[in-house]
Design a protein around this motif. Structure first.
Motif, PDB file in Angstrom:
ATOM      1  N   TRP A   1       7.440  80.024   0.025  1.00 18.66           N
ATOM      2  CA  TRP A   1       8.856  80.053   0.430  1.00 18.66           C
ATOM      3  C   TRP A   1       8.941  80.566   1.864  1.00 18.66           C
ATOM      4  N   PHE A   2       8.226  81.645   2.170  1.00 21.45           N
ATOM      5  CA  PHE A   2       8.288  82.228   3.511  1.00 21.45           C
ATOM      6  C   PHE A   2       7.609  81.329   4.551  1.00 21.45           C
ATOM      7  N   GLU A   3       6.615  80.584   4.119  1.00 19.50           N
ATOM      8  CA  GLU A   3       5.975  79.664   5.052  1.00 19.50           C
ATOM      9  C   GLU A   3       6.968  78.586   5.503  1.00 19.50           C
ATOM     10  N   ARG A   4       7.744  78.067   4.522  1.00 27.07           N
ATOM     11  CA  ARG A   4       8.790  77.088   4.862  1.00 27.07           C
ATOM     12  C   ARG A   4       9.825  77.729   5.781  1.00 27.07           C
ATOM     13  N   PHE A   5      10.175  78.964   5.469  1.00 23.15           N
ATOM     14  CA  PHE A   5      11.150  79.714   6.265  1.00 23.15           C
ATOM     15  C   PHE A   5      10.670  79.844   7.713  1.00 23.15           C
ATOM     16  N   LEU A   6       9.396  80.202   7.857  1.00 20.17           N
ATOM     17  CA  LEU A   6       8.828  80.447   9.185  1.00 20.17           C
ATOM     18  C   LEU A   6       8.891  79.221  10.077  1.00 20.17           C
ATOM     19  N   PHE A   7       8.413  78.076   9.535  1.00 24.37           N
ATOM     20  CA  PHE A   7       8.330  76.934  10.440  1.00 24.37           C
ATOM     21  C   PHE A   7       9.718  76.374  10.767  1.00 24.37           C
ATOM     22  N   ILE A   8      10.671  76.569   9.843  1.00 25.56           N
ATOM     23  CA  ILE A   8      12.030  76.090  10.139  1.00 25.56           C
ATOM     24  C   ILE A   8      12.671  77.001  11.196  1.00 25.56           C
ATOM     25  N   VAL A   9      12.617  78.287  10.948  1.00 23.60           N
ATOM     26  CA  VAL A   9      13.360  79.232  11.777  1.00 23.60           C
ATOM     27  C   VAL A   9      12.711  79.440  13.151  1.00 23.60           C
ATOM     28  N   THR A  10      11.386  79.582  13.186  1.00 19.79           N
ATOM     29  CA  THR A  10      10.780  79.914  14.489  1.00 19.79           C
ATOM     30  C   THR A  10      10.944  78.781  15.502  1.00 19.79           C
ATOM     31  N   THR A  11      10.931  77.545  15.029  1.00 18.75           N
ATOM     32  CA  THR A  11      11.127  76.431  15.963  1.00 18.75           C
ATOM     33  C   THR A  11      12.545  76.452  16.530  1.00 18.75           C
ATOM     34  N   LEU A  12      13.524  76.670  15.652  1.00 13.45           N
ATOM     35  CA  LEU A  12      14.916  76.655  16.117  1.00 13.45           C
ATOM     36  C   LEU A  12      15.220  77.871  16.994  1.00 13.45           C
ATOM     37  N   ALA A  13      14.603  79.008  16.646  1.00  7.98           N
ATOM     38  CA  ALA A  13      14.884  80.245  17.379  1.00  7.98           C
ATOM     39  C   ALA A  13      14.204  80.267  18.743  1.00  7.98           C
ATOM     40  N   ARG A  14      13.188  79.435  18.939  1.00  6.63           N
ATOM     41  CA  ARG A  14      12.361  79.519  20.152  1.00  6.63           C
ATOM     42  C   ARG A  14      12.121  78.125  20.708  1.00  6.63           C
ATOM     43  N   SER A  15      13.154  77.344  20.914  1.00  4.10           N
ATOM     44  CA  SER A  15      12.903  75.964  21.365  1.00  4.10           C
ATOM     45  C   SER A  15      12.843  75.885  22.894  1.00  4.10           C
ATOM     46  N   PHE A  16      13.211  74.751  23.474  1.00  2.00           N
ATOM     47  CA  PHE A  16      12.922  74.476  24.891  1.00  2.00           C
ATOM     48  C   PHE A  16      13.585  75.436  25.893  1.00  2.00           C
ATOM     49  N   VAL A  17      14.844  75.758  25.653  1.00  2.00           N
ATOM     50  CA  VAL A  17      15.603  76.491  26.672  1.00  2.00           C
ATOM     51  C   VAL A  17      15.587  77.989  26.357  1.00  2.00           C
TER      52      VAL A  17
END
Lengths: 168, 444
Positions: free
Chosen positions: B367-383
């Motif tokens: 569950w946390f692995e799914r959480f990590l890849f969803i959230v970290t990408t959105l929280a740390r994207s291009f800009v």
């Protein structure tokens, strides 16, 4: 119920032995009703629709493919908008829904075919006989209608000890 | 399966439906409490909007979508494992196949709730159906979100039919054996199946075809869910490895949940004769194999991100391992990659408490692995000016917990209404075992 012998066995191997003995004596019209697919059910002659099942699934799958194609191409053309830079009829993007509906229709048609063909197949065995089946009862039936008297005696001889009274 | 009479198999299975222990009531009570909690939190979300969740720019997909992806993953392996065991003619299938298939159906039914919750105005969920809206606009068939709708509805339908098809012989048997209100129910649901040789031939032909349909569909559904992410250009998501990565993760989490359900069933209904250490050993080996695959995928993701040299992607992965969510990341590594290594030892595989502990770790870890890849990408994207953090609110967490309760409740109701083991198939397996032990007795 037409004239027939009904024998009940508790042990699948006994039922198998009886069916094989019947076959050895020339009685080939035995039918088996069983709670599970024990080897005995594969030892009786069968004329059914089971071969058609694969074709039904194939036709069902192709119908699903046609429905998906019609839905995607038809609605996209009706809308006429280029979305996400893809062409109006975007085959690569449409492939996923086509695959899903192909499999869905193939599965559903296979299930429907199972229900219909089974209903047709079970009519060969009287309901009173089918109701005898349980986890401890495997039923072997031999129809005597039009059978040679020698074969009748042979069938009675094989099934003798296990014969059951069945009220229609 | 140890030696047991054919009638005993039926009797023991019927007992799981008719006898209700305190453990059952306790589990049902916990499930209902979680459902009530989740239902209340959802009702607040419906009244006040998604502002009650922790979702905000830039992280607009959070715990709700994580739970959706997690349950889709769990759903994956039940039907898949059952179908594969069927094709390999494994005698292990008879005892565990039914529960695994039921797990698939109920997890996918649970998963389907979360996009509906996540859209906020849940009553407008029908917008995702192929139906022209008020402005005569049809859905966009080029969108992976639309693919999702078709993949999930197809999979849930086919999984339900697969479960039902396998139950037909058992329902026919039970319709003759049991009394009370159950008899007419089973009679109707058995569709008249009565076990004639003709019906068995048709059944034995139809079932493999259906199993053949289920396997590619199971693989496709999680691939399509992965493309919800991979078809974007977001760093950390835009990767060709995503579909096999999701499929492997799905099987991994599904096996862990299956171990938990089967050990509960075994203990609760004294099914030790049927669900044997052999079953758990097989599941443990599968769990270990999938854990190794997952570890390889994690390593590949990091390797590719740093070798490719995309700054945005490197930052996402660097931050994932060392930033705000680093404790979660390392917890995931321990639970998904390190803990399952214990299963290399047969002693750990055959020690049920150890296997259950590892399965709990894997379930939570996934569950946390799914959480990590969803959230970290959105929280740390291009800009970098648009970077942010996300922590689920309490109410959001309750909605997620409600899903676990919902799934457990459906499963518990199922095992009271329907046989949790395949009676007919177990008889067949038992007969094959008997024949192998005493070949002269069965040799006609």
């Amino acid at each position: 119920m037409p004239e027939e012998l009904v024998a009940v066995y508790a042990d699948p191997d006994e039922a198998l032995r009886a069916v094989l003995s019947l076959r050895d004596r020339g009685v080939s019209n035995a039918q088996v009703s069983s709670p599970a697919a024990f080897p005995v059910v594969h030892e009786v002659e069968h004329t059914g629709h089971s071969r058609a099942l694969g074709w039904v699934a194939l036709v069902g799958g192709l119908t699903g493919l046609a429905c998906a194609t019609a839905l995607e191409v038809g609605t996209s053309k009706a809308l006429g908008l280029i979305v996400g830079g893809k062409p109006i009829v975007a085959w690569t993007a449409f492939g996923v829904v086509m695959f899903e509906l192909t499999m869905l229709f193939a599965g559903a048609s296979n299930f429907l075919a199972l229900a219909i063909f089974s209903a047709h197949s079970r009519r060969k065995v009287a309901k009173a006989v089918r109701d005898l089946v349980s986890s401890e009862r495997i039923v072997v039936t031999v129809s005597l209608a039009g059978m040679d008297p020698k074969l009748r005696d042979a069938a009675r001889g094989v099934l003798g000890g296990a014969l059951a009274e069945v009220t229609p | 399966m140890s030696e047991v009479s054919l009638a005993q198999i039926e009797k023991d299975t019927v007992a799981t439906m008719s006898e209700t222990t305190w453990r059952y009531w306790l589990a049902l009570g916990i499930a209902l409490s979680l459902v009530a909690l989740g239902g209340w939190a959802w009702s607040v979300a419906l009244r006040q909007g998604l502002g009650i969740t922790g979702l905000n720019e830039p992280v607009m997909w959070g715990a709700l979508i994580t739970t959706f992806v997690f349950f889709i993953g769990v759903s994956h392996s039940g039907t898949l494992v059952s179908a594969i065991l069927f094709f390999t003619r494994s005698p292990l299938r008879a005892a565990i196949g039914r529960s695994a298939e039921a797990m698939t159906v109920f997890t996918i039914m649970t998963a389907g709730l979360y996009p509906i919750v996540h859209i906020g105005r849940s009553w407008l969920f029908f917008f995702v159906l192929p139906y022209p809206n008020q402005r005569q606009l049809w859905m966009n068939f080029r969108s992976p979100l639309t693919w999702d709708v078709f993949a999930i509805t197809s999979y849930v339908t086919v999984s339900m039919l697969f479960l039902y098809m396998g139950m037909l012989p058992d329902l026919a048997l039970l319709a003759r054996q049991v009394k009370s209100w159950r008899r007419p129910l089973y009679r109707v649901l058995s569709l008249g199946f009565s076990g004639t040789d003709g019906e068995w031939r048709i059944f034995e032909k139809a079932y493999p075809i259906f199993a053949g349909v289920v396997i590619p569909l199971a693989v496709s559904v999680h691939s399509v869910v992965s493309w919800d992410f991979a078809m974007t250009v977001m760093p950390g998501w835009h990767s060709a490895i995503f579909a096999p990565y999701f499929v492997a993760g799905a099987i991994f989490s599904g096996i862990a949940v299956a171990v938990l359900l089967l050990s509960g069933l075994r203990r609760g209904y004294h099914l030790e004769r049927y669900i044997t250490p052999k079953h758990f050993d097989m599941l443990a080996k599968l769990l270990l194999a999938m854990s190794l695959v997952m570890t390889f995928v994690y390593a590949t993701e990091f390797f590719m991100a740093f070798y490719r040299g995309s700054k945005a992607e490197m930052e996402v992965f660097r931050w994932r391992a060392t930033g705000t969510y680093a404790p979660v990341f390392w917890g995931v590594v321990i639970s998904n990659s390190v803990a399952p290594l214990a299963l290399f030892w047969s002693r750990a595989r055959n020690h049920l408490p150890t296997l259950i502990t590892i399965s709990v770790l894997v379930t939570v870890g996934m569950w946390f692995e799914r959480f990590l890849f969803i959230v970290t990408t959105l929280a740390r994207s291009f800009v970098s000016q648009n970077w942010g953090n996300y922590i689920p609110s309490w109410k959001e967490s309750f909605i997620c917990l409600g899903g676990f309760g919902w799934f457990l409740m459906l499963f518990l109701i199922f095992i009271k209404l329907f046989p949790c083991m395949a009676i007919s198939e177990s008889m067949q397996s038992q007969h094959a075992v008997d024949a192998a032990v005493t070949p002269e007795a069965s040799h006609a």
